[in-house]
Design a protein around this motif. Structure first.
Motif, mmCIF file in Angstrom:
data_model
loop_
_atom_site.group_PDB
_atom_site.id
_atom_site.type_symbol
_atom_site.label_atom_id
_atom_site.label_comp_id
_atom_site.label_asym_id
_atom_site.label_seq_id
_atom_site.Cartn_x
_atom_site.Cartn_y
_atom_site.Cartn_z
ATOM 1 N N LYS A 50 77.538 52.286 -19.287
ATOM 2 C CA LYS A 50 78.822 52.345 -18.578
ATOM 3 C C LYS A 50 79.235 53.788 -18.318
ATOM 4 N N SER A 51 78.885 54.675 -19.228
ATOM 5 C CA SER A 51 79.160 56.106 -19.009
ATOM 6 C C SER A 51 78.390 56.605 -17.794
ATOM 7 N N LYS A 52 77.138 56.187 -17.674
ATOM 8 C CA LYS A 52 76.336 56.570 -16.514
ATOM 9 C C LYS A 52 76.920 55.979 -15.234
ATOM 10 N N GLU A 53 77.429 54.753 -15.311
ATOM 11 C CA GLU A 53 78.077 54.144 -14.138
ATOM 12 C C GLU A 53 79.276 54.979 -13.703
ATOM 13 N N MET A 54 80.046 55.466 -14.675
ATOM 14 C CA MET A 54 81.208 56.294 -14.346
ATOM 15 C C MET A 54 80.762 57.607 -13.703
ATOM 16 N N PHE A 55 79.688 58.186 -14.214
ATOM 17 C CA PHE A 55 79.139 59.399 -13.608
ATOM 18 C C PHE A 55 78.775 59.135 -12.147
ATOM 19 N N LEU A 56 78.070 58.036 -11.902
ATOM 20 C CA LEU A 56 77.653 57.700 -10.538
ATOM 21 C C LEU A 56 78.853 57.444 -9.631
ATOM 22 N N LEU A 57 79.879 56.812 -10.174
ATOM 23 C CA LEU A 57 81.092 56.550 -9.391
ATOM 24 C C LEU A 57 81.767 57.864 -8.995
ATOM 25 N N ILE A 58 81.862 58.780 -9.926
ATOM 26 C CA ILE A 58 82.455 60.095 -9.637
ATOM 27 C C ILE A 58 81.637 60.815 -8.568
ATOM 28 N N GLN A 59 80.320 60.757 -8.672
ATOM 29 C CA GLN A 59 79.467 61.408 -7.663
ATOM 30 C C GLN A 59 79.660 60.766 -6.294
ATOM 31 N N SER A 60 79.762 59.451 -6.258
ATOM 32 C CA SER A 60 79.912 58.770 -4.966
ATOM 33 C C SER A 60 81.240 59.112 -4.299
ATOM 34 N N GLU A 61 82.214 59.492 -5.107
ATOM 35 C CA GLU A 61 83.527 59.843 -4.551
ATOM 36 C C GLU A 61 83.632 61.327 -4.189
ATOM 37 N N TYR A 62 83.138 62.195 -5.050
ATOM 38 C CA TYR A 62 83.367 63.629 -4.889
ATOM 39 C C TYR A 62 82.129 64.433 -4.501
ATOM 40 N N ASN A 63 80.974 63.787 -4.423
ATOM 41 C CA ASN A 63 79.734 64.513 -4.148
ATOM 42 C C ASN A 63 78.845 63.683 -3.229
ATOM 43 N N LYS A 64 79.354 63.370 -2.077
ATOM 44 C CA LYS A 64 78.624 62.526 -1.130
ATOM 45 C C LYS A 64 77.337 63.186 -0.628
ATOM 46 N N GLN A 65 77.241 64.512 -0.792
ATOM 47 C CA GLN A 65 76.051 65.241 -0.356
ATOM 48 C C GLN A 65 74.937 65.168 -1.402
ATOM 49 N N ASN A 66 75.223 64.601 -2.570
ATOM 50 C CA ASN A 66 74.255 64.525 -3.675
ATOM 51 C C ASN A 66 73.732 65.906 -4.065
ATOM 52 N N ASP A 67 74.641 66.858 -4.154
ATOM 53 C CA ASP A 67 74.322 68.220 -4.540
ATOM 54 C C ASP A 67 74.291 68.294 -6.074
ATOM 55 N N VAL A 68 73.138 68.610 -6.633
ATOM 56 C CA VAL A 68 72.976 68.618 -8.086
ATOM 57 C C VAL A 68 73.898 69.645 -8.740
ATOM 58 N N GLU A 69 73.990 70.826 -8.166
ATOM 59 C CA GLU A 69 74.878 71.844 -8.741
ATOM 60 C C GLU A 69 76.321 71.354 -8.748
ATOM 61 N N LYS A 70 76.756 70.798 -7.639
ATOM 62 C CA LYS A 70 78.128 70.280 -7.555
ATOM 63 C C LYS A 70 78.342 69.160 -8.561
ATOM 64 N N ALA A 71 77.340 68.313 -8.760
ATOM 65 C CA ALA A 71 77.454 67.213 -9.720
ATOM 66 C C ALA A 71 77.696 67.737 -11.129
ATOM 67 N N ILE A 72 76.915 68.734 -11.514
ATOM 68 C CA ILE A 72 77.028 69.291 -12.868
ATOM 69 C C ILE A 72 78.366 69.995 -13.048
ATOM 70 N N ARG A 73 78.738 70.793 -12.084
ATOM 71 C CA ARG A 73 79.995 71.537 -12.198
ATOM 72 C C ARG A 73 81.203 70.596 -12.145
ATOM 73 N N THR A 74 81.139 69.573 -11.314
ATOM 74 C CA THR A 74 82.233 68.591 -11.232
ATOM 75 C C THR A 74 82.373 67.849 -12.553
ATOM 76 N N TRP A 75 81.253 67.510 -13.177
ATOM 77 C CA TRP A 75 81.311 66.784 -14.448
ATOM 78 C C TRP A 75 81.998 67.629 -15.514
ATOM 79 N N ASN A 76 81.792 68.925 -15.460
ATOM 80 C CA ASN A 76 82.382 69.816 -16.447
ATOM 81 C C ASN A 76 83.799 70.256 -16.094
ATOM 82 N N GLY A 77 84.034 70.539 -14.821
ATOM 83 C CA GLY A 77 85.312 71.149 -14.444
ATOM 84 C C GLY A 77 86.193 70.322 -13.533
ATOM 85 N N GLY A 78 85.761 69.096 -13.219
ATOM 86 C CA GLY A 78 86.544 68.259 -12.321
ATOM 87 C C GLY A 78 86.248 68.572 -10.867
#
Length: 151
Positions: A103-131
């Motif tokens: 479920k934690s991974k599902e939440m990660f994927l949901l956040i990426q689908s909302e805030y990282n539509k480009q599937n940018d790995v750097e953005k994914a990591i930084r968003t997970w840490n800093g919003g």
């Protein structure tokens, strides 16, 4: 003349209402297509690296308000539920779901689908840490740690 004007007015109002009624459907369809990209992207290496950095893989890890393998906060759970609600989903996450790795991974994927539509790995990591409005400078150490774990 008055009857003709009334008929025309009714016709225009009906047409306008029809267009307005269909608009949310077309917007929703576009959003679904954008979200499909994140769901098709393989985030497993990023998620596994984040799990190692956050908790060394311990699903019961606790650090202040952050808990679980991915160290999820109540604010992130609330944000996930807001996204689900906005998308018309009846699914909701609970605070206890933070201890469930899947479920934690599902939440990660949901956040990426909302805030990282480009599937940018750097953005994914930084968003997970800093919003979603992260600072590159503030998230740099975390970003480097996750990259090291991905190698």
């Amino acid at each position: 003349m008055i009857i003709e004007n009334m008929k025309r007015l009714v016709k225009n109002v009906c047409l306008s209402l029809s267009i307005l009624t269909l608009m949310p459907l077309t917007v929703g369809a576009a959003n679904e297509n954008e979200n499909d990209n994140s769901e098709q992207f393989d985030w497993s290496a990023v998620m596994e690296a984040i799990i190692l950095v956050e908790s060394e893989g311990n699903p019961n890890a606790v650090s202040g308000n952050s808990v679980g393998a991915m160290q999820i906060t109540p604010i992130l759970v609330r944000e996930c539920n807001n996204i689900l609600k906005a998308r018309g989903s009846e699914k909701r996450y609970t605070l206890a779901d933070r201890y469930n790795v899947e479920k934690s991974k599902e939440m990660f994927l949901l956040i990426q689908s909302e805030y990282n539509k480009q599937n940018d790995v750097e953005k994914a990591i930084r968003t997970w840490n800093g919003g979603p409005r992260y600072s590159v400078r503030a998230t740099n150490g975390y970003y480097q740690k996750v990259l090291r774990r991905m190698r």
